[in-house]
Design an enzyme around this catalytic site. Structure first.
Site, PDB file in Angstrom:
ATOM      1  N   GLY A   1      42.885 -29.154 -48.819  1.00  0.00           N
ATOM      2  CA  GLY A   1      44.342 -29.313 -48.880  1.00  0.00           C
ATOM      3  C   GLY A   1      44.767 -29.521 -50.315  1.00  0.00           C
ATOM      4  O   GLY A   1      44.138 -28.999 -51.231  1.00  0.00           O
TER       5      GLY A   1
ATOM      6  N   SER B   1      37.937 -30.346 -52.977  1.00  0.00           N
ATOM      7  CA  SER B   1      38.366 -29.058 -53.517  1.00  0.00           C
ATOM      8  C   SER B   1      39.599 -28.597 -52.764  1.00  0.00           C
ATOM      9  O   SER B   1      40.040 -29.240 -51.814  1.00  0.00           O
ATOM     10  CB  SER B   1      37.261 -28.017 -53.363  1.00  0.00           C
ATOM     11  OG  SER B   1      37.136 -27.687 -51.993  1.00  0.00           O
ATOM     12  N   LYS B   2      40.129 -27.460 -53.190  1.00  0.00           N
ATOM     13  CA  LYS B   2      41.357 -26.922 -52.584  1.00  0.00           C
ATOM     14  C   LYS B   2      41.232 -26.765 -51.069  1.00  0.00           C
ATOM     15  O   LYS B   2      42.203 -26.847 -50.346  1.00  0.00           O
ATOM     16  CB  LYS B   2      41.667 -25.562 -53.189  1.00  0.00           C
ATOM     17  CG  LYS B   2      42.452 -25.674 -54.457  1.00  0.00           C
ATOM     18  CD  LYS B   2      43.032 -24.336 -54.822  1.00  0.00           C
ATOM     19  CE  LYS B   2      43.695 -24.409 -56.177  1.00  0.00           C
ATOM     20  NZ  LYS B   2      43.662 -23.164 -56.879  1.00  0.00           N
ATOM     21  N   ARG B   3      40.009 -26.512 -50.658  1.00  0.00           N
ATOM     22  CA  ARG B   3      39.735 -26.349 -49.241  1.00  0.00           C
ATOM     23  C   ARG B   3      40.222 -27.565 -48.429  1.00  0.00           C
ATOM     24  O   ARG B   3      40.544 -27.463 -47.260  1.00  0.00           O
ATOM     25  CB  ARG B   3      38.210 -26.205 -49.115  1.00  0.00           C
ATOM     26  CG  ARG B   3      37.662 -25.671 -47.849  1.00  0.00           C
ATOM     27  CD  ARG B   3      36.215 -25.248 -48.084  1.00  0.00           C
ATOM     28  NE  ARG B   3      35.417 -26.277 -48.723  1.00  0.00           N
ATOM     29  CZ  ARG B   3      34.931 -27.354 -48.112  1.00  0.00           C
ATOM     30  NH1 ARG B   3      35.174 -27.560 -46.843  1.00  0.00           N
ATOM     31  NH2 ARG B   3      34.176 -28.214 -48.764  1.00  0.00           N
TER      32      ARG B   3
END
Ligand code: GLU
Length: 475
Positions: free
Chosen positions: A246, A242-244
């Site tokens: 990067g 996920s965006k977490r």
């Protein structure tokens, strides 16, 4: 039979690495078989689909070089066709109208749950049957596909092996909603049939749809494609990517300075292997790719490996090609490429030291722009009193040098060492800091050659002034 594959994203966001890998596998399979690759935009969810997402997907595919032979097709343009096929199924009694309200369905579901039965649509439930029997033509209704009641659906997933699902676990899928719009699982089948898709490569989040879709193909008398469901991509901590973690959008990798070759090579290996080979040219990928060598377990994303591959492609690709990509990063970083050496020379000299094009642009700024200050640490260490004499001698020799070649510059440094009886470091490092502003660069003779005589002379003078000022302040 010509192999035909497709990538069928829903335009609800950017092209993320999971989708890109699916697209790559699908593309590679088509190419490896001398087949064709179709791009289909599954935009039937009008609420969530956007034009920006369509553009982002096309941009991502183009940047990765995953060219499509057909399309992009848009499902919203095919509603008439889907409805025509729904009507055909209705006429053949392979689909039927269902008038049960949402309230009634909820009631039946609650009843099933209370009886510890599997909650599912049951056309034979007395209450549902009663409503359907009593309905009049024109009453609001959905159309449901008559799923077979007996037997099971069996398919040979190219990645996961044989999969068997009993028909008793599937209920009669809605294929047209009350508002007349066809539903997702149905549109996919009609399109794959109409487009002659022979192999469906998609994420394993769709695996539950496959047996339902197979039953629809069979009801339509359409050939059932071969399926390959790819496992998920996880972040390096084992959680779903996920965006977490990067960057997850393909274009963000472009922004962060990756070459498409590096991302493609990274993605192809993320869940597929050919012996222990890590580096694959596009031709090799096409030559060696096969669906059954795709791993069925989830793969973890590893940014260090991607950086390593990117460095490899920066180093080994044609400098002209890398320069073309680097130009964009120069623009992003506000560096005027016309104010210094050709980008090809920058790539050749500085490229191998960099893992990304963002780094390469940032580390090349001093070739194009003068700087007002030296890096404080580097200056503290190397622009000291002891450097004055070697720098001054180098300066006079450089001023006298008419043929500004790397070889001649190398000779000047060697002469300074010899005449002053000093080691290379005593002149090399001060020179480096003087001409680049910092303590790190490729070989200083080659760097000076690219920076050019006028700038080099001015910068050495600036370094000498810096040392003089420092000495004055120390007294
Ligand atoms: N539109 C689906 C998605 O974006 C893909 C469906 C398919 O490949 O069959 O997840």
């Amino acid at each position: 039979m010509t192999v035909k594959t497709r990538f069928a994203p829903s335009p609800t966001g950017y092209l993320h690495v999971g989708g890109a890998r699916t697209a790559l596998y699908s593309w590679l399979y088509a190419k490896s078989q001398g087949g064709e690759f179709v791009l289909r935009i599954e935009d039937t969810d009008l609420e969530r689909s956007t034009q920006e997402a369509v553009d982002a997907i096309l941009e991502g595919m183009t940047w990765l070089g995953l060219n499509w032979d057909e399309g992009p097709y848009f499902q919203t343009k095919h509603f008439d066709r889907y409805n025509e096929v729904v009507d055909k199924l209705l006429a053949e009694d392979k689909a039927y109208k269902c008038y049960a309200s949402k309230e009634l369905l909820d009631e039946v579901r609650a009843e099933q749950e209370a009886n510890k039965e599997m909650p599912r649509y049951d056309a034979d439930h007395p209450k549902i049957k009663a409503v359907n029997d009593a309905a009049k033509e024109g009453d609001p209704c959905v159309i449901r596909f008559r799923n077979p009641k007996e037997g099971s659906v069996i398919f040979d997933d190219q990645i996961r092996g044989r999969i068997e699902i009993s028909n008793s676990q599937m209920d009669d899928l809605i294929i047209r909603r009350t508002d007349g719009s066809p539903t997702y699982n149905f549109c996919v089948v009609v399109d794959d049939w109409d487009m002659g898709i022979t192999h469906v490569v998609r994420g394993e989040d769709h695996i539950n749809n496959t047996p339902r879709q197979i039953n629809i193909y069979e009801a339509l008398g359409a050939p059932v494609p071969v399926f390959a469901h790819c496992a998920m991509i996880l972040g390096d901590d084992g959680a779903k990517l996920s965006k977490r973690h990067g960057a997850v959008s393909v274009m963000q990798y472009r922004d962060e300075g990756y070459l498409p070759e590096a991302l493609n090579n990274y993605l192809v290996r993320l869940g597929w292997s050919h012996g222990d080979q890590e580096i694959f040219s596009r031709e090799e990928m096409i030559q060696f790719f096969s669906l059954n060598a795709i791993s069925k377990s989830a793969s973890a994303f590893n940014t260090d490996k991607l950086l390593w591959l990117n460095n490899h492609y920066i180093k080994t690709s044609e400098p002209e090609y890398v320069a073309k990509h680097l130009e964009w990063h120069f623009e992003q970083q506000g560096i005027n490429k016309d104010n210094g050496p050709a980008l090809v020379e920058i790539v050749t000299l500085v490229g191998e030291r960099c893992n990304t094009l963002v780094e390469l642009a940032a580390q090349s700024r001093y070739f194009f722009e003068d700087f007002a200050e030296f890096d404080a640490d580097a200056a503290k260490k190397h622009l000291r009193g002891v450097a004055k004499e070697p720098l001054a001698l180098a300066l006079s020799k450089l001023e006298a040098l008419s043929d500004w070649t790397t070889e001649n510059l190398h000779a000047v440094i060697a002469q300074v060492c010899e005449e002053l009886e000093i080691g290379m470091g005593k002149i090399g490092m001060p020179l480096r800091v003087a001409v680049t502003g910092g303590g790190q660069s490729p070989s200083v003779d080659a760097v000076m050659q690219l920076i050019g005589k006028e700038r080099v002379i001015a910068r050495i003078n600036m370094a000498l002034a810096f040392i003089a000022e420092r000495e004055a302040n120390a007294q």
